[in-house]
Motif scaffolding. Structure first.
Motif, PDB file in Angstrom:
ATOM      1  N   VAL A  94      36.778 -58.133  22.845  1.00 50.33           N
ATOM      2  CA  VAL A  94      36.561 -57.000  23.404  1.00 50.33           C
ATOM      3  C   VAL A  94      37.820 -55.841  22.989  1.00 50.33           C
ATOM      4  N   LEU A  95      39.459 -56.516  23.312  1.00 46.92           N
ATOM      5  CA  LEU A  95      40.434 -55.674  22.815  1.00 46.92           C
ATOM      6  C   LEU A  95      41.153 -55.259  21.424  1.00 46.92           C
ATOM      7  N   GLY A 154      43.243 -65.707  32.261  1.00 46.55           N
ATOM      8  CA  GLY A 154      42.550 -66.302  30.828  1.00 46.55           C
ATOM      9  C   GLY A 154      43.571 -64.793  30.630  1.00 46.55           C
ATOM     10  N   ILE A 155      43.425 -63.078  31.023  1.00 55.95           N
ATOM     11  CA  ILE A 155      44.296 -62.021  30.965  1.00 55.95           C
ATOM     12  C   ILE A 155      45.789 -61.936  30.213  1.00 55.95           C
ATOM     13  N   ASN A 156      46.978 -63.056  31.061  1.00 56.52           N
ATOM     14  CA  ASN A 156      47.663 -63.314  30.034  1.00 56.52           C
ATOM     15  C   ASN A 156      47.544 -64.220  29.221  1.00 56.52           C
ATOM     16  N   ILE A 157      46.567 -65.342  28.886  1.00 60.03           N
ATOM     17  CA  ILE A 157      46.641 -65.823  27.359  1.00 60.03           C
ATOM     18  C   ILE A 157      45.951 -64.677  26.823  1.00 60.03           C
ATOM     19  N   ALA A 158      44.791 -64.118  26.764  1.00 64.62           N
ATOM     20  CA  ALA A 158      44.633 -62.023  25.547  1.00 64.62           C
ATOM     21  C   ALA A 158      45.397 -61.997  25.616  1.00 64.62           C
ATOM     22  N   THR A 159      45.898 -61.146  27.079  1.00 67.74           N
ATOM     23  CA  THR A 159      47.001 -59.572  26.122  1.00 67.74           C
ATOM     24  C   THR A 159      48.960 -60.247  25.608  1.00 67.74           C
ATOM     25  N   THR A 160      48.705 -62.336  25.189  1.00 68.27           N
ATOM     26  CA  THR A 160      49.499 -62.806  24.575  1.00 68.27           C
ATOM     27  C   THR A 160      49.710 -62.551  23.236  1.00 68.27           C
ATOM     28  N   LEU A 161      48.271 -62.584  22.796  1.00 72.45           N
ATOM     29  CA  LEU A 161      48.017 -62.599  21.250  1.00 72.45           C
ATOM     30  C   LEU A 161      47.400 -60.728  20.795  1.00 72.45           C
ATOM     31  N   SER A 162      46.834 -60.070  21.748  1.00 75.67           N
ATOM     32  CA  SER A 162      47.417 -59.039  22.314  1.00 75.67           C
ATOM     33  C   SER A 162      48.712 -58.009  21.987  1.00 75.67           C
ATOM     34  N   ASN A 163      49.369 -58.741  22.457  1.00 71.10           N
ATOM     35  CA  ASN A 163      51.042 -57.562  22.468  1.00 71.10           C
ATOM     36  C   ASN A 163      51.832 -57.871  21.002  1.00 71.10           C
ATOM     37  N   MET A 164      50.613 -59.292  20.153  1.00 75.91           N
ATOM     38  CA  MET A 164      51.690 -59.618  18.680  1.00 75.91           C
ATOM     39  C   MET A 164      51.143 -58.278  17.908  1.00 75.91           C
ATOM     40  N   PHE A 165      49.199 -58.565  17.955  1.00 73.86           N
ATOM     41  CA  PHE A 165      49.045 -57.814  17.027  1.00 73.86           C
ATOM     42  C   PHE A 165      48.942 -56.253  17.437  1.00 73.86           C
ATOM     43  N   SER A 166      48.975 -55.824  18.460  1.00 69.93           N
ATOM     44  CA  SER A 166      49.639 -54.133  18.563  1.00 69.93           C
ATOM     45  C   SER A 166      51.000 -53.608  18.439  1.00 69.93           C
ATOM     46  N   GLN A 209      38.595 -50.147  29.215  1.00 70.97           N
ATOM     47  CA  GLN A 209      38.929 -49.836  28.244  1.00 70.97           C
ATOM     48  C   GLN A 209      38.283 -48.791  27.198  1.00 70.97           C
ATOM     49  N   ALA A 210      36.380 -48.761  28.033  1.00 74.31           N
ATOM     50  CA  ALA A 210      35.440 -48.275  27.406  1.00 74.31           C
ATOM     51  C   ALA A 210      36.258 -46.926  27.408  1.00 74.31           C
ATOM     52  N   ALA A 211      36.656 -46.560  28.573  1.00 76.92           N
ATOM     53  CA  ALA A 211      37.126 -45.003  29.215  1.00 76.92           C
ATOM     54  C   ALA A 211      37.771 -44.004  28.989  1.00 76.92           C
ATOM     55  N   ASP A 212      38.134 -45.111  27.973  1.00 73.51           N
ATOM     56  CA  ASP A 212      40.007 -45.009  26.660  1.00 73.51           C
ATOM     57  C   ASP A 212      39.134 -44.114  25.635  1.00 73.51           C
ATOM     58  N   MET A 213      37.931 -43.978  25.366  1.00 73.50           N
ATOM     59  CA  MET A 213      37.289 -43.309  24.806  1.00 73.50           C
ATOM     60  C   MET A 213      37.328 -41.582  25.131  1.00 73.50           C
ATOM     61  N   LEU A 214      37.315 -40.965  26.164  1.00 70.73           N
ATOM     62  CA  LEU A 214      37.278 -40.130  26.798  1.00 70.73           C
ATOM     63  C   LEU A 214      39.239 -39.248  26.288  1.00 70.73           C
ATOM     64  N   GLY A 241      41.834 -53.569   9.979  1.00 75.77           N
ATOM     65  CA  GLY A 241      42.040 -54.756   9.375  1.00 75.77           C
ATOM     66  C   GLY A 241      42.192 -55.425  10.801  1.00 75.77           C
ATOM     67  N   VAL A 242      43.091 -55.525  11.861  1.00 76.19           N
ATOM     68  CA  VAL A 242      43.754 -55.997  12.569  1.00 76.19           C
ATOM     69  C   VAL A 242      42.751 -56.536  13.639  1.00 76.19           C
ATOM     70  N   ALA A 243      41.716 -55.599  14.183  1.00 78.58           N
ATOM     71  CA  ALA A 243      40.783 -56.129  14.622  1.00 78.58           C
ATOM     72  C   ALA A 243      40.368 -57.326  14.221  1.00 78.58           C
ATOM     73  N   ILE A 244      39.519 -56.808  13.229  1.00 78.17           N
ATOM     74  CA  ILE A 244      39.269 -58.443  12.529  1.00 78.17           C
ATOM     75  C   ILE A 244      39.630 -59.432  12.185  1.00 78.17           C
ATOM     76  N   LEU A 245      41.043 -59.431  12.253  1.00 75.38           N
ATOM     77  CA  LEU A 245      42.115 -60.896  12.035  1.00 75.38           C
ATOM     78  C   LEU A 245      41.808 -61.762  13.451  1.00 75.38           C
ATOM     79  N   MET A 246      41.814 -60.659  14.773  1.00 77.32           N
ATOM     80  CA  MET A 246      42.143 -60.364  16.135  1.00 77.32           C
ATOM     81  C   MET A 246      40.200 -61.911  16.597  1.00 77.32           C
ATOM     82  N   ILE A 247      39.114 -61.065  15.945  1.00 74.84           N
ATOM     83  CA  ILE A 247      37.811 -61.664  16.391  1.00 74.84           C
ATOM     84  C   ILE A 247      37.682 -62.803  15.679  1.00 74.84           C
TER      85      ILE A 247
END
Length: 208
Positions: free
Chosen positions: A121-122, A34-46, A183-188, A89-95
């Motif tokens: 989440v990403l 699941g993480i591999n699939i999600a990060t594949t998409l995330s890497n594209m938008f990142s 991921q939420a810890a990155d707010m710090l 805008g990218v986040a909305i598209l990802m959702i």
């Protein structure tokens, strides 16, 4: 002196990311898939905030080298805002894409479910990542490579990996909860980056 901390940072950061996946994998192979699939998409938008970070480093480096400190501060503020706004805008598209992207993979429904929620989440964290990346390159543009080393790789090992390891080994939380908390810890990190950029510790002409 300036380049060595960057080399160490990238090496330790990659190791930290591998360790995070190792912690998540304690919840089963479906999580890894699941993480591999999600990060594949995330890497594209990142690519959006990664490109903006590189642009910030180049533009600010030029202004700082020319001694245009006030212009550098104003430009940095505008570029950070543009990066975060773009990633909203990218986040909305990802959702929007999140329910459909995992369906193109020939895998189980459990994997697709986990992948879809990790994408969401990403997506929520995308503007935060844009801000963190922008502050990272802002600090780096002024030659503060030791600070960026502490800001990036030390943070992931001390904070992110610690949270993931503790929650995965000593609690019964599902992987989505663990992933969201890490991921939420990155707010710090965002707060630290904001303070450092606001104080102007990066306003340094390393050319002279």
């Amino acid at each position: 002196k300036k380049g060595t901390p960057l080399l160490l940072n990238e090496t330790l950061w990659a190791g930290g990311m591998a360790m995070l996946v190792r912690c998540y994998s304690s919840r089963g192979l479906v999580v890894v898939a699941g993480i591999n699939i999600a990060t594949t998409l995330s890497n594209m938008f990142s690519i959006v905030y990664i490109a903006m970070g590189s642009a910030i480093g180049i533009i600010l480096g030029q202004l700082l080298g020319a001694g245009k400190m006030e212009e550098a501060v104003d430009t940095d503020r505008k570029l950070i805002f543009f990066s975060v706004a773009s990633c909203l805008g990218v986040a909305i598209l990802m959702i929007i894409v999140s329910p459909f992207f995992p369906q193109i993979y020939n895998t189980s429904d459990d994997v697709k479910y986990i992948a879809a929620w990790i994408i969401r989440v990403l997506a929520v964290c995308m503007p935060l990542n844009a801000f963190m990346n922008s502050t990272y390159f802002t600090l780096r543009s002024g030659g503060k490579t030791i600070i960026t080393f502490l800001f990036d790789s030390v943070f992931i090992w001390v904070v992110s990996v610690t949270i993931a390891f503790t929650l995965s080994r000593f609690t019964g939380l599902p992987v989505l909860g663990i992933y969201a908390m890490v991921q939420a810890a990155d707010m710090l990190k965002c707060v630290i980056g904001f303070i450092l950029v606001k104080k102007g510790v990066w306003l340094q002409n390393i050319v002279s």
